[in-house]
Design a protein around this motif. Sequence first.
Motif, short mmCIF file in Angstrom:
data_model
loop_
_atom_site.label_atom_id
_atom_site.label_comp_id
_atom_site.label_asym_id
_atom_site.label_seq_id
_atom_site.Cartn_x
_atom_site.Cartn_y
_atom_site.Cartn_z
N GLN A 127 -9.02 1.64 -1.56
CA GLN A 127 -7.96 1.97 -2.52
C GLN A 127 -7.93 1.01 -3.71
O GLN A 127 -7.17 1.24 -4.65
N VAL A 169 0.83 -1.21 0.00
CA VAL A 169 0.00 0.00 0.00
C VAL A 169 0.86 1.26 0.00
O VAL A 169 0.50 2.28 -0.60
N LEU A 190 -1.17 -2.83 -5.12
CA LEU A 190 -1.38 -2.67 -3.69
C LEU A 190 -1.03 -3.93 -2.91
O LEU A 190 -0.59 -3.86 -1.76
N PHE A 242 -7.53 -2.07 3.26
CA PHE A 242 -7.37 -0.93 2.34
C PHE A 242 -8.34 -1.01 1.16
O PHE A 242 -8.02 -0.61 0.04
#
Length: 317
Positions: free
Chosen positions: A101, A45, A69, A98
């Motif tokens: 994202q 990330v 990611l 995450f």
Amino acid sequence: IGYVLAIGDIGHNDSIARTRGVRSTLGTGVEADGAVDSTPAGTNVDGKAKVVQDATLEVDGKTYTIRELASQEMKNSAGATWDAATAGNAIGIWTASFGDQIDVVVSNNDGMGMSMFNAWAKDNKVPTFGYDANSDAVAAISEGYGGTISQHADVQAYLTLRVLRNALDGVDIDTGIGTADDAGNCLVEGEDYRYSEEDRSYYALNIAVTAENYSDFTDSTRVYDKVANQLDESKSPSKKVWLNIYNASDNFLSSTYQPLLEKYDDLLNLKVDYIGGDGQTESNITNRLGNPSEYDAFAINMVKTDNAAAYTSLLSK
């Protein structure tokens, strides 16, 4: 633009090639020993992983950063790779950490891709891309699955058995492939397949399956009309073949590839014994090759592509 990548088997040629292909296309690949590194990045990330790099993409005057990611080998606790359930669990872990994202989900095959799609991406309208053109993945394109790649499984299955058939008949190896046989079977080089003289290998060619053409791929087990003609048994007499599938639970191998083989074996007058492996060890397969003398030919689909000796040592006795 953040993406996550499901890697099938870190030591498998196909998985390595597909991972390299994704990273090369997106510009996130890093060179290692003369080729794009296919090592899983783990969680990335923050963009600090060494095996991938951030890339940029300009659209309508705006520059976007492309970042891998996260990526990992989808291997379960029993050792089976290309594992769909593991991929479904992985997307759950990633999204909990995450998820906002993640803009794209990418997978080395449709089995893992569909697991991630059904577990999270479908409801969150995140495009997911796989490989194999399995029937369920093709159907899911109408529900938001981004696309897949057909590895021309019909041609692949035909080539597997056709090379054996030609060797058994003692005819030119290209018969019924690039050169029409007596029944009219013939493929088109550059369109359906390519041949590498250096590798002594035939390769079925990939086809992109998208929202524009997915309806042409809904039946993944239909024989290819160019090579769907029955051979004359007086010229190509019945022969017995031992053929193994390295992982009987793999979605593509069990639901697409083997059903196609079972259709082509009839057309090519081959009586085939199909042996399904566990996807983990060669011994699970080789232990069932106790009587090689009763077969006329063998088609071997290895768990690891550098384990040929496990089979040739048995066949040379």
